[in-house]
Design an enzyme around this catalytic site. Structure first.
Site, PDB file in Angstrom:
ATOM      1  N   ASP A  15      -0.025  18.942  -7.971  1.00 11.34           N
ATOM      2  CA  ASP A  15       1.282  18.360  -7.661  1.00 11.34           C
ATOM      3  C   ASP A  15       2.330  19.419  -8.018  1.00 11.34           C
ATOM      4  OD1 ASP A  15       3.716  17.056  -7.793  1.00 11.34           O
ATOM      5  OD2 ASP A  15       2.988  15.401  -9.032  1.00 11.34           O
ATOM      6  N   ILE A  16       3.109  19.835  -7.049  1.00  7.40           N
ATOM      7  CA  ILE A  16       4.036  20.954  -7.262  1.00  7.40           C
ATOM      8  C   ILE A  16       5.090  20.644  -8.324  1.00  7.40           C
ATOM      9  CG2 ILE A  16       5.770  20.405  -5.470  1.00  7.40           C
ATOM     10  CD1 ILE A  16       5.539  23.427  -4.654  1.00  7.40           C
ATOM     11  N   ASN A  29      14.586  18.095   4.431  1.00  4.04           N
ATOM     12  CA  ASN A  29      15.065  17.862   5.803  1.00  4.04           C
ATOM     13  C   ASN A  29      16.506  18.372   5.874  1.00  4.04           C
ATOM     14  OD1 ASN A  29      17.014  15.613   5.286  1.00  4.04           O
ATOM     15  ND2 ASN A  29      15.150  14.635   4.526  1.00  4.04           N
ATOM     16  N   ASP A  39       9.289  16.161  -0.967  1.00  2.00           N
ATOM     17  CA  ASP A  39      10.732  16.054  -1.209  1.00  2.00           C
ATOM     18  C   ASP A  39      11.020  14.868  -2.151  1.00  2.00           C
ATOM     19  OD1 ASP A  39      13.445  16.508  -0.901  1.00  2.00           O
ATOM     20  OD2 ASP A  39      13.568  15.757   1.158  1.00  2.00           O
ATOM     21  N   GLY A 124       3.048  17.718   6.619  1.00  5.35           N
ATOM     22  CA  GLY A 124       2.963  16.281   6.347  1.00  5.35           C
ATOM     23  C   GLY A 124       3.659  15.501   7.452  1.00  5.35           C
ATOM     24  N   TYR A 126       6.153  16.177   9.159  1.00  2.00           N
ATOM     25  CA  TYR A 126       6.584  16.990  10.296  1.00  2.00           C
ATOM     26  C   TYR A 126       5.447  17.393  11.245  1.00  2.00           C
ATOM     27  CZ  TYR A 126      11.514  17.416   8.808  1.00  2.00           C
ATOM     28  OH  TYR A 126      12.836  17.172   8.504  1.00  2.00           O
TER      29      TYR A 126
HETATM   30  N1  AR6 Z   1       2.891  18.508  -4.416  1.00  4.64           N
HETATM   31  C1  AR6 Z   1       2.405  19.380  -3.491  1.00  4.64           C
HETATM   32  N2  AR6 Z   1       2.261  19.066  -2.195  1.00  4.64           N
HETATM   33  C2  AR6 Z   1       2.613  17.831  -1.809  1.00  4.64           C
HETATM   34  C3  AR6 Z   1       3.139  16.862  -2.685  1.00  4.64           C
HETATM   35  C4  AR6 Z   1       3.264  17.242  -4.058  1.00  4.64           C
HETATM   36  N3  AR6 Z   1       3.744  16.417  -4.975  1.00  4.64           N
HETATM   37  N4  AR6 Z   1       3.395  15.730  -1.992  1.00  4.64           N
HETATM   38  C5  AR6 Z   1       3.055  15.968  -0.709  1.00  4.64           C
HETATM   39  N5  AR6 Z   1       2.561  17.224  -0.598  1.00  4.64           N
HETATM   40  P1  AR6 Z   1       5.769  16.581   3.584  1.00  4.64           P
HETATM   41  P2  AR6 Z   1       7.044  18.088   5.792  1.00  4.64           P
HETATM   42  C6  AR6 Z   1       2.083  17.944   0.600  1.00  4.64           C
HETATM   43  O1  AR6 Z   1       5.614  15.392   4.450  1.00  4.64           O
HETATM   44  O2  AR6 Z   1       5.863  17.904   6.640  1.00  4.64           O
HETATM   45  C7  AR6 Z   1      10.240  14.508   3.778  1.00  4.64           C
HETATM   46  O3  AR6 Z   1      10.557  13.175   3.982  1.00  4.64           O
HETATM   47  C8  AR6 Z   1       1.614  17.101   1.775  1.00  4.64           C
HETATM   48  O4  AR6 Z   1       0.261  16.723   1.594  1.00  4.64           O
HETATM   49  O5  AR6 Z   1       6.240  16.374   2.180  1.00  4.64           O
HETATM   50  O6  AR6 Z   1       7.668  19.459   5.696  1.00  4.64           O
HETATM   51  C9  AR6 Z   1      11.445  15.436   3.952  1.00  4.64           C
HETATM   52  O7  AR6 Z   1      12.637  14.838   3.507  1.00  4.64           O
HETATM   53  C10 AR6 Z   1       1.795  18.084   2.927  1.00  4.64           C
HETATM   54  O8  AR6 Z   1       0.650  18.914   3.084  1.00  4.64           O
HETATM   55  O9  AR6 Z   1       6.819  17.670   4.236  1.00  4.64           O
HETATM   56  C11 AR6 Z   1      11.450  15.673   5.439  1.00  4.64           C
HETATM   57  O10 AR6 Z   1      12.096  14.615   6.116  1.00  4.64           O
HETATM   58  C12 AR6 Z   1       2.951  18.946   2.488  1.00  4.64           C
HETATM   59  O11 AR6 Z   1       3.192  18.656   1.116  1.00  4.64           O
HETATM   60  C13 AR6 Z   1       9.989  15.688   5.796  1.00  4.64           C
HETATM   61  O12 AR6 Z   1       9.327  14.916   4.795  1.00  4.64           O
HETATM   62  C14 AR6 Z   1       4.240  18.722   3.261  1.00  4.64           C
HETATM   63  O13 AR6 Z   1       4.378  17.341   3.577  1.00  4.64           O
HETATM   64  C15 AR6 Z   1       9.431  17.096   5.763  1.00  4.64           C
HETATM   65  O14 AR6 Z   1       8.130  17.057   6.260  1.00  4.64           O
END
Ligand code: AR6
Length: 177
Positions: A15-16, A29, A39, A124, A126
């Site tokens: 978890d980052i 976003n 986020d 995720g 996106y």
């Molecule tokens: N630590 C590390 N990686 C994570 C964590 C965490 N705690 N939580 C999720 N991931 P996403 P996007 C991974 O959807 O696709 C938001 O609502 C997850 O498994 O977080 O860039 C923003 O506000 C995935 O592989 O980001 C934007 O509206 C990766 O992080 C939108 O989502 C990215 O997933 C951005 O979408």
């Protein structure tokens, strides 16, 4: 001959928001006002002061990056970047994702962060295909590190075991050329 920079790139599952490192990157976003996924996790772990600072930044264009303090997180900076929404691959998604990584690293250099953790931006909500995104991430980071000595470590944080296995495979493939 190309410099060997791959030793500076590490893959870790986790978890980052728990990373003890100079800077973490947020997959935000364009509003920079929070959301779900990573986020949401970053905002809830950092506390409400993060949202207050984000609200002063005037948003962020896709592919760009802006830095804030990290408040309650065990890091010094949060670098907020906006990856592209996957639309099938014909709307410049690859170069926008590349820009998100490069501009985040430029921000790290600008604020003096020597170690940076990234989530898998855009993979995720996106919807960017995982392997394609992993290749772009590693290639872009390696190209940046070849030209810039300021960063000592880039940590790629994978939320799942599958994404860790994938990134390790991509890293080995690109390292071997
Ligand atoms: N630590 C590390 N990686 C994570 C964590 C965490 N705690 N939580 C999720 N991931 P996403 P996007 C991974 O959807 O696709 C938001 O609502 C997850 O498994 O977080 O860039 C923003 O506000 C995935 O592989 O980001 C934007 O509206 C990766 O992080 C939108 O989502 C990215 O997933 C951005 O979408």
């Amino acid at each position: 001959m190309k410099k060997n920079v791959f030793y500076k790139i590490n893959v870790k599952q986790g978890d980052i928001t728990k990373e003890k490192i100079d800077a973490i990157v947020n997959a935000a976003n364009p509003s920079l006002l929070g959301g779900g996924g990573v986020d949401g996790a970053i905002h809830s772990a950092a506390g409400p002061e993060l949202l207050k600072e984000c609200a002063t930044l005037g948003g962020c264009l896709t592919g760009e990056a802006k830095t804030t303090a990290a408040y309650l997180l065990p890091t010094k900076f949060v670098i907020h970047t906006v990856g592209p929404v996957w639309q099938g691959g014909k709307n410049d998604e690859d170069s926008l994702l590349k820009n998100a990584y490069t501009n985040s690293l430029k921000e790290a250099v600008r604020v003096g962060a020597k170690s940076v953790a990234f989530p898998a931006i855009s993979t995720g909500v996106y919807g960017f295909p995982h392997e394609r995104a992993a290749k772009i991430a590693v290639q872009t980071i390696a190209a940046f590190l070849e030209k810039n000595n300021e960063i000592d470590e880039v940590r790629l944080i994978c939320f799942t075991r599958e994404s860790k296995d994938l990134l390790e495979k991509v890293l080995i493939e690109l390292k071997n050329g």
